[in-house]
Design an enzyme around this catalytic site. Structure first.
Site, mmCIF file in Angstrom:
data_model
loop_
_atom_site.group_PDB
_atom_site.id
_atom_site.type_symbol
_atom_site.label_atom_id
_atom_site.label_comp_id
_atom_site.label_asym_id
_atom_site.label_seq_id
_atom_site.Cartn_x
_atom_site.Cartn_y
_atom_site.Cartn_z
ATOM 1 N N HIS A 1 1.821 14.641 -5.419
ATOM 2 C CA HIS A 1 1.322 15.161 -6.712
ATOM 3 C C HIS A 1 2.384 16.012 -7.405
ATOM 4 C CE1 HIS A 1 -3.049 15.020 -4.971
ATOM 5 N NE2 HIS A 1 -2.829 13.930 -5.701
ATOM 6 N N GLU B 1 0.312 13.803 -15.996
ATOM 7 C CA GLU B 1 1.353 13.197 -15.167
ATOM 8 C C GLU B 1 2.144 12.153 -15.950
ATOM 9 O OE1 GLU B 1 -1.817 12.798 -12.090
ATOM 10 O OE2 GLU B 1 -0.143 12.956 -10.714
ATOM 11 N N ARG C 1 6.195 5.418 -11.844
ATOM 12 C CA ARG C 1 5.734 6.402 -10.864
ATOM 13 C C ARG C 1 5.954 5.819 -9.472
ATOM 14 N NH1 ARG C 1 -0.294 8.853 -9.770
ATOM 15 N NH2 ARG C 1 0.426 10.306 -8.198
ATOM 16 N N ARG D 1 -10.782 11.520 1.921
ATOM 17 C CA ARG D 1 -9.811 11.904 2.968
ATOM 18 C C ARG D 1 -10.220 13.214 3.617
ATOM 19 N NH1 ARG D 1 -4.507 11.374 -0.705
ATOM 20 N NH2 ARG D 1 -5.797 10.293 -2.214
ATOM 21 N N ASN E 1 2.544 2.563 -13.509
ATOM 22 C CA ASN E 1 2.180 2.930 -12.138
ATOM 23 C C ASN E 1 1.636 1.674 -11.458
ATOM 24 O OD1 ASN E 1 1.214 4.033 -9.808
ATOM 25 N ND2 ASN E 1 -0.156 5.516 -10.773
#
Ligand code: AMP
Length: 393
Positions: free
Chosen positions: A173, A377, A84, A232, A9
């Site tokens: 996600h 993940e 990813r 956020r 990633n």
């Protein structure tokens, strides 16, 4: 393919990696190269006996960091690399073996993820130089949500913004929502029916999944839409931007920065983006932390209730992510706001379901189930990479 998969990633100044065997019991090697491009660049990781290491890599870039990572793989040679990739736009409904066309498609989507896709592409190029003979696979955060129907993915905007500029809801996600819903389908007697998933970490999103297909999700064009997150804001009135610009003279960059980096739990609590600290301060009586917790949970409940419209039936809800997996308080408070859905949780089981435990926390067999499923993940990216390489052979 029996060889392990190296999952990568790449951020603009970091590379997260994990070496994942086809045998799920085998130890994973994992780590993080960070602050790349600076004198403080370093590689931190864990080897197979669980010991941590830190290796300074002054001024290393992505390629140097990948070479250092290679030295920490303990002689285990990967058979493929799984990357990813944040945004696949409408090009990718599943993982793809990387070639020039795939690179061009990721590049053409960069406007939708300007912070992530260029860094992901740089990571692929560096990885191709270090591992020229290995197949490389792109696994997209957005791909799982490409099954959304138009009623869920279209904004009520002039059509040309969609057809010419790709303005629509994509969702993110995806690997996490896909993994936990599939896992619930395996663990629960209900199978792959209708599941509501809540991925609650630093980033947070919900999804409605029917028969392993995503039918709606809370994030949209960007990962800012939907729930309250660490820093956020999630949903705000779309008129807010014009208001802040006209009334306070803020530039678009300032507004973007406030909504992405200074809002959410941090903005509401005035203290922190870390849920552990929010919970501690809330129980100590801090009004901002109490409000942050309340808004956070209310927004999740509201989102799950809204997403239930996408499902023919609700077999259960699944909590995952750092908060979803570890916070009995958040799980309890979210479900307490949804009494008309018939979720019943056993409080003792709820309290015990932390630190990587997986299980059903419902108190009865009647009504929809409530599961806590630690996300994986990296494992999902490795699995998709393996499938992609095998089906291309
Ligand atoms: P993630 O992005 O999935 O790593 O999740 C990070 C979030 O999980 C942060 O807000 C952490 O505070 C939160 N988290 C981790 N452990 C706990 C815990 N024991 N209780 C509450 N929140 C936690």
């Amino acid at each position: 393919m029996n060889a392990p998969v190296l999952v990568i990633n790449c951020g603009s100044s970091s590379i997260k990696y994990a070496l994942i065997d086809s045998d799920p019991q085998a130890a994973r090697l994992s780590g993080l190269a960070e602050r790349l491009g600076s004198s403080e660049a370093r590689l931190k990781g864990k080897n197979s006996d669980g010991e941590s290491f830190t290796q300074p890599l002054p001024n290393a870039g992505h390629a140097e960091a990948l070479n250092a990572i290679l030295e920490h793989l303990e002689g285990r040679i990967p058979g493929a690399v799984g990357h990813r990739i944040v945004h696949g736009g409408e090009h990718f409904t599943q993982a793809a073996l990387i070639d020039e066309n795939v690179m061009a498609a990721i590049h053409s989507t960069a406007a939708l993820a300007p912070l992530h896709n260029p860094a992901n592409l740089a990571g692929i190029s560096a990885t191709q130089r270090v591992f020229p003979d290995l197949p490389q696979v792109a696994v997209f955060d957005t791909a799982f949500h490409q099954t959304l129907p138009p009623r869920a993915y279209r904004y009520a905007l002039p059509e040309v913004l969609y057809t010419e500029h790709g303005i629509r809801r994509y969702g993110f996600h995806g690997t996490s929502h896909a993994y936990v819903s599939q896992r619930a389908g395996e663990l629960s007697l209900r199978g792959a029916g209708g599941w509501l998933t809540a991925h609650l970490g630093n980033g947070c999103s919900t999804s409605a999944i029917w028969n392993n297909q995503s039918l709606d999700t809370s994030m949209g064009l960007t990962p800012l839409e939907g729930l309250v997150m660490g820093t956020r804001s999630g949903d705000v009135d779309p008129g807010l931007h014009a208001h802040l610009h006209r009334q306070l003279g803020w530039s678009l960059d300032e507004i973007d920065n406030v909504l992405n980096k200074q809002s959410g739990l941090l903005g509401l609590s005035g203290l922190t983006n870390d849920m552990r600290e929010v919970e501690e301060q809330a129980s100590a009586g801090h009004a901002g932390a109490q409000l942050a917790l309340e808004v956070f949970c209310y927004r999740i409940a509201k989102s799950l209730a809204a997403l239930s419209c996408a499902l023919p039936t609700i077999d259960g809800v699944i909590f995952t992510g750092g908060i979803g997996e570890n916070s009995p308080i958040v799980r309890r408070d979210v479900l307490a706001l949804m009494p008309h859905f018939g979720f019943n949780i056993d409080q003792t089981t709820n309290e015990a379901m932390v630190r990587g435990k997986e299980g059903n926390i419902s108190s009865t067999d009647n009504g929809p189930e409530v599961w806590v499923i630690p996300t994986d993940e990296e494992g999902r990216i490795a699995m998709e990479t393996r499938h992609c390489v095998e089906s291309a052979q």
